[in-house]
Write an enzyme that holds these catalytic residues in place. Structure first.
Site, PDB file in Angstrom:
ATOM      1  N   ILE A 173       0.885  -1.136  -0.074  1.00 18.17           N
ATOM      2  CA  ILE A 173       0.019   0.081   0.093  1.00 18.17           C
ATOM      3  C   ILE A 173       0.913   1.333  -0.068  1.00 18.17           C
ATOM      4  CG2 ILE A 173      -2.206  -1.177   1.021  1.00 18.17           C
ATOM      5  CD1 ILE A 173      -1.085  -0.010   3.735  1.00 18.17           C
ATOM      6  N   GLY A 174       2.237   1.185   0.156  1.00 15.18           N
ATOM      7  CA  GLY A 174       3.116   2.369  -0.222  1.00 15.18           C
ATOM      8  C   GLY A 174       4.522   1.941  -0.088  1.00 15.18           C
ATOM      9  N   ALA A 210      11.350   5.882   0.753  1.00 16.69           N
ATOM     10  CA  ALA A 210      12.840   5.791   1.056  1.00 16.69           C
ATOM     11  C   ALA A 210      13.382   4.603   2.041  1.00 16.69           C
ATOM     12  CB  ALA A 210      13.460   7.309   1.655  1.00 16.69           C
ATOM     13  N   SER A 211      12.304   4.379   3.104  1.00 17.46           N
ATOM     14  CA  SER A 211      12.648   3.424   3.979  1.00 17.46           C
ATOM     15  C   SER A 211      12.390   1.921   3.843  1.00 17.46           C
ATOM     16  CB  SER A 211      11.868   3.684   5.309  1.00 17.46           C
ATOM     17  OG  SER A 211      10.508   4.118   5.191  1.00 17.46           O
ATOM     18  N   GLY A 212      11.262   1.993   2.782  1.00 13.70           N
ATOM     19  CA  GLY A 212      10.883   0.578   2.505  1.00 13.70           C
ATOM     20  C   GLY A 212       9.523   0.404   2.078  1.00 13.70           C
ATOM     21  N   LYS A 213       8.891  -0.955   1.930  1.00 11.94           N
ATOM     22  CA  LYS A 213       7.560  -1.089   1.693  1.00 11.94           C
ATOM     23  C   LYS A 213       6.757  -0.980   2.821  1.00 11.94           C
ATOM     24  CE  LYS A 213       8.788  -3.340  -3.035  1.00 11.94           C
ATOM     25  NZ  LYS A 213       8.564  -4.711  -3.550  1.00 11.94           N
ATOM     26  N   VAL A 214       5.291  -0.821   2.524  1.00 14.94           N
ATOM     27  CA  VAL A 214       4.414  -0.964   3.597  1.00 14.94           C
ATOM     28  C   VAL A 214       3.170  -1.826   2.926  1.00 14.94           C
ATOM     29  CG1 VAL A 214       2.685   0.128   5.072  1.00 14.94           C
ATOM     30  CG2 VAL A 214       4.872   1.359   4.766  1.00 14.94           C
ATOM     31  N   ASP A 233      10.608  14.999  12.473  1.00 17.91           N
ATOM     32  CA  ASP A 233      10.224  14.911  10.963  1.00 17.91           C
ATOM     33  C   ASP A 233       8.666  14.897  11.286  1.00 17.91           C
ATOM     34  OD1 ASP A 233      10.146  14.764   8.260  1.00 17.91           O
ATOM     35  OD2 ASP A 233      10.257  12.439   8.387  1.00 17.91           O
TER      36      ASP A 233
END
Length: 1004
Positions: A694-695, A698-702, A827
């Site tokens: 679903i997303g 930069a940090s990874g996949k969700v 952030d």
């Protein structure tokens, strides 16, 4: 007899204990009633019981008696006790009570008239609470009262005229309430008064009462932001004992009366941000021998600066943003105390005093945007304390003094837009603390010194538009914190050093209009944060590197005017470019289909071997027709190939999915849970396929994972350690943020130990050596940013937006005030505020959160800026010191998003961001031009109040930003039926925010 002695002994002890337990004196019983009237979550009253040895409450926490064992209570101190409830009038039954302090609690309700029965009271401090209603007129009946502090509450109505009847009052502070009306002239009757603090109240527009001049014992007069109009009364000159005069942020007009120079004991004068005009008194300043700090900035003063004023032993002099002219008196350099001089935005001319800095430890100097000329004073850093040297937009000439090379304390240097020349001293390149070095638009020559390797804190290097020459040295690659490098319009030559590829934080590389040659480094994809690349008008040759298409955040690419050859990399189609220019090269072959459009024709002109279906780009009668046939054949071939690839890919994906599901090695996964779980890690692992994504960012996949019990969770699968540092937003589910090496540990450490309804819940984490998973509660409405800035923004009516603002504020307040030690998110942005099914908000993504050490004055130092463009507090960007005020600024930007419906950065703002756009638009067009047109106009008054909270939070001065606890309080008040201090007047908004073109620093 002996057989009965144990029984008699037991009876005696029982009677003794029983007697102590029920012989607490009357004052102790009154205090127990106080205890029963409060909520006490932290157990402050834990020792307020009746089991006392001396019949008195004198040993209870916060209780003081006149003499040990006397039993007469003289002081009750509940400061910072975290208790809640109404003010306990039973305290006034303590006939000897002289001192009451309930500072910084949650005392609520109105203040009862019965308080006036505390006839012995000398000191009353109820500051920083939640008291409402009018100030009791009967308070003046306290005959012994000397100290009265109600700051930081929600009192409304007028200041009672009866306050003028106080007999012994020395201090009155009503700062930061909701008090209206005018300042009563009767206050001038309190002849004993030493401090009058009424700042930050929404008074009706009115004059400073001349009767204030009758307060001949007054030492502090603080009327900041009181909606004052008219002139400064001459009568203030009679305040011969005054030490602090603060009339800042009002609408005062006229000139400064000459009587001000009669304030011979004054230490600080604050008149900034008014509409004062005329010239300063020419004489009389020499009598003010105690004056150390003066701030008269942001007015309309004219004329020259009096020499008598500059002859004083000043510490801080703020004259910026006025219309002063002429030369700065030489005598100013004689002051041995001067550490701050800010003159920017005037019309000063001539040279600076040649001995400036010689006799004092100058720390901050800002003379930007004037007409100064002549040489730079060589003693500016003689005492080794200078941190900011800001001199842009003047006509300074000559060389940079060699003495500047040893100014190890320098942090920010802006010498741009002058007429400076010669070579930059070698040591100046390598100053270890400098984060900003700006030499743009001068006539400097020579090379960049190899000492630049020592500039370990350098983040912005702007040396464009000079005459620098030679090659870029390999040492440039040692500046691992460099974010922007602008060196265009110089005479550089040679090839780019390979070491430049080590600048992993670089977002801007602009070297246009030089003589660089050789190829563009093929490993340019290592610059993962690069947003702007401008190498135009050099002599670069060879191919455009294929890897350039992997720079995922690049949006400005200009390689025009070089000798580049070969084909255009197809990977450029992967970029989201706002500007592309490859013209005037030797490129050949076809233009990638995405750019084969007429709007891009200027991007490819001047490449004779380049062709595509852009009308006017290719020559020859049959070229377009031939190319059409070629493209038709290619399309057929691509279609057939695509069908084969898709079919094969589907088969392979299903096979791998089946294979993986059979081969999970359960022994390799480590599970760490933070709540009671109704699922196992294997149920999570089996659902991590592309259909559930679903997303990504930069940090990874969700992934969204629906469990066997029907509930859903969100799973963040972090990228491997090699991919880091980008700041892209995940489309749904968990927000995003800048990723650092220890982002996983930071997220686990933070969310694993905190619990709050407005902080996203981390269920557990799973990890192996090569993979890390974070499992959160699922938020069906995604992030605020995605919803607010999409076609679905109509779902967010004003009541929902207001609720989101309050929820997010409460979450951040918990981090700042209730966590020990405090946590700074670093952030905060709309994409990191997630929404549940009822649009309740949760603060998410703690990958860059930082624990703040309260002992570190001014905040904790960090080595790299974290955050997102448009949300970063201005001081954070150049001091690299992080504290709660950084989060408060970012949250203020979120509020402005909620009110305006606009993004924090957008091309429509030009060089501004949302904060500056809002302030400019308010001044020029009014409120209606700022509000989101999707919002119902019936909420206009409430929206206006929330907007003002946002402007408070985004004040450029951290000291002017309220705490998050205060922000929550203000927002909650707006939602109640009570009027608040943020109401608009006559349809106009009067924000606390002011925009400065340079670097304002105010002495509070």
């Amino acid at each position: 007899m002996s057989s009965h002695s144990p029984c008699l002994m037991f009876f005696f002890v029982f009677v003794l204990v029983f007697s102590f337990g029920y012989c607490l004196n009357e004052e102790g019983h009154y205090l127990q009633q106080v205890k029963l009237g409060f909520d006490d979550p932290d157990g402050f009253f834990s020792d307020w019981d009746d089991t006392v040895a001396d019949y008195t409450p004198c040993h209870w926490t916060g209780v003081t008696c006149s003499e040990p064992g006397s039993g007469f209570v003289v002081a009750v101190d509940l400061s910072n006790a975290n208790v809640a409830g109404p003010f306990p009038t039973v305290l006034c039954r303590l006939t000897g009570l002289k001192f009451i302090s309930m500072y910084n609690n949650s005392i609520n309700g109105t203040l009862p008239d019965e308080l006036s029965t505390c006839q012995s009271l000398v000191h009353l401090d109820l500051a920083q609470n939640y008291l409402t209603g009018k100030l009791p007129e009967s308070l003046c009946n306290l005959p012994e009262l000397r100290y009265l502090d109600f700051a930081g509450n929600n009192f409304s109505g007028d200041i009672p005229a009866s306050f003028g009847k106080f007999q012994k009052l020395e201090v009155i502070s009503l700062v930061d309430n909701l008090i209206g009306g005018n300042i009563p002239a009767e206050l001038g009757n309190i002849s004993t008064l030493k401090q009058l603090n009424l700042s930050y109240n929404p008074f009706s527009a009115g004059n400073i009462p001349p009767e204030i001049g009758n307060l001949t014992n007054l030492e502090v007069l603080w009327l900041t932001d009181c909606n004052l109009i008219g002139p400064i009364p001459n009568s203030l000159g009679r305040l011969s004992k005054l030490m602090d005069l603060d009339l800042a942020i009002n609408k005062l007009t006229g000139s400064v009366p000459s009587s001000v120079t009669e304030l011979t004991n004054v230490v600080q004068i604050e008149l900034y941000n008014n509409s004062l005009t005329g010239e300063l008194p020419a004489v009389g300043w020499s009598k003010m021998t105690a004056l150390r700090l003066i701030d008269i900035s942001m007015n309309r003063f004219t004329g020259t600066v009096p020499e008598e004023l500059c002859s004083l032993q000043l510490e801080s002099l703020h004259l910026y943003e006025n219309e002063f002219e002429g030369k700065l008196p030489e005598i100013l350099s004689n002051s041995s105390n001067l550490y701050e001089l800010r003159l920017f935005g005037n019309r000063f001319s001539g040279s600076l005093p040649k001995d400036l800095g010689k006799n004092s430890a100058l720390v901050w100097l800002d003379v930007s945007n004037n007409l100064f000329s002549g040489n730079l004073p060589e003693n500016l850093c003689k005492n080794g304390a200078l941190e900011e040297l800001l001199m842009i937009h003047n006509s300074f000439s000559g060389h940079i003094p060699v003495s500047f090379s040893k100014c190890w304390s320098l942090k920010r240097v802006r010498l741009g837009y002058n007429k400076l020349s010669g070579e930059v001293p070698v040591g100046f390149w390598g100053l270890p603390q400098v984060s900003l070095l700006e030499l743009v638009e001068n006539s400097f020559t020579g090379v960049i010194g190899n000492t630049i390797a020592g500039a370990g804190n350098l983040s912005t290097l702007n040396i464009a538009n000079n005459k620098f020459s030679g090659e870029l040295l390999n040492e440039i690659g040692l500046l691992d914190g460099l974010i922007e490098f602008s060196g265009g319009n110089n005479l550089f030559s040679g090839s780019l050093p390979d070491s430049i590829l080590k600048l992993e934080q670089l977002t801007k590389l602009d070297l246009h209009n030089n003589g660089f040659s050789g190829g563009i480094p093929s490993g340019i994809d290592s610059l993962t944060k690069l947003n702007e690349l401008n190498l135009a008008n050099n002599k670069f040759s060879g191919n455009i590197p294929d890897k350039i298409g992997e720079l995922s955040v690049l949006n400005y690419l200009d390689l025009s005017g070089n000798q580049l050859s070969g084909k255009i990399p197809v990977g450029l189609q992967n970029l989201r470019l706002n500007q592309l220019n490859l013209s005037s090269n030797l490129l050949t072959g076809d233009i990638p289909p995405v750019y084969a459009k007429k709007i891009y024709i200027n991007s490819f002109l001047g490449n004779p071997g380049l062709c595509g279906d852009i009308e006017g780009l290719c020559d020859g009668k049959n070229v377009t027709k031939t190319v059409g046939y070629v493209w038709l054949l290619r399309a057929i071939f691509v279609l057939a190939g695509s069908i084969f690839i898709v079919g094969f890919g589907w088969f392979y994906f299903q096979y791998r999915k089946f294979k993986n599901s059979k081969q999970i090695d359960k022994s390799k996964w480590t599970l760490m849970s933070f709540h009671k779980l109704s699922f196992s890690e294997y149920e999570i692992l089996g659902a991590l396929d592309e259909d559930n994504v679903i997303g990504r960012g930069a940090s990874g996949k969700v992934y969204k994972v629906v469990l066997s019990n029907g509930e859903a969770v969100a799973v963040k699968k972090l990228w491997g350690g090699s991919k880091k540092g980008e700041d892209e937003d995940l489309e749904n589910g968990l927000g995003s943020g800048a990723v650092v090496d220890n982002g996983f540990e930071a997220e686990v450490e933070t969310l694993g130990r905190i619990r709050h309804k407005n902080i996203v819940r981390l269920w557990c984490c799973c990890s192996t050596k090569t993979c890390k998973l974070l499992v959160y509660e699922y938020m069906p409405n995604g992030s605020l940013g995605d919803l607010l800035h999409s076609t679905k923004s109509g779902l967010l009516d004003w009541p929902i937006r207001y609720k989101i603002a309050v929820d997010a504020a409460e979450g951040l307040a918990y981090l700042h005030h209730d966590c020990v030690p405090a946590i700074v998110h670093r952030d905060v942005k709309s994409n990191n505020i997630l929404l549940d099914g009822d649009f309740g908000a949760r603060v998410a993504d703690f990958g860059v959160a930082k624990v703040v050490n309260g002992d570190e004055k001014g905040g904790n130092s960090v080595s790299v800026i974290a955050g997102s463009c448009g949300y970063i507090a201005p001081e954070y960007a150049y001091t690299l010191r992080v504290n709660e005020k950084c989060d408060i600024y970012s949250f203020g930007v979120v509020i402005l998003e909620l009110v305006t419906g606009k993004r924090p950065v957008d091309p429509e703002y030009g060089e501004k961001d949302l904060v500056k756009w809002v302030c400019t638009t308010l001044d020029q067009k009014g409120l209606d031009a700022v509000f989101d047109p999707k919002l119902d106009s019936c909420f206009k008054e409430e929206i206006c109040k929330v907007l003002n909270v946002g402007l408070l939070c985004t004040s450029p001065l951290p000291i002017n930003r309220p705490s998050m606890r205060r922000v929550v309080k203000m927002l909650q008040e707006i939602g109640s039926v009570n009027p608040t201090k943020f109401a608009s007047k006559d349809g106009k908004l009067t924000p606390y925010y002011y925009d400065d073109a340079s670097d304002h620093g105010n002495v509070a």
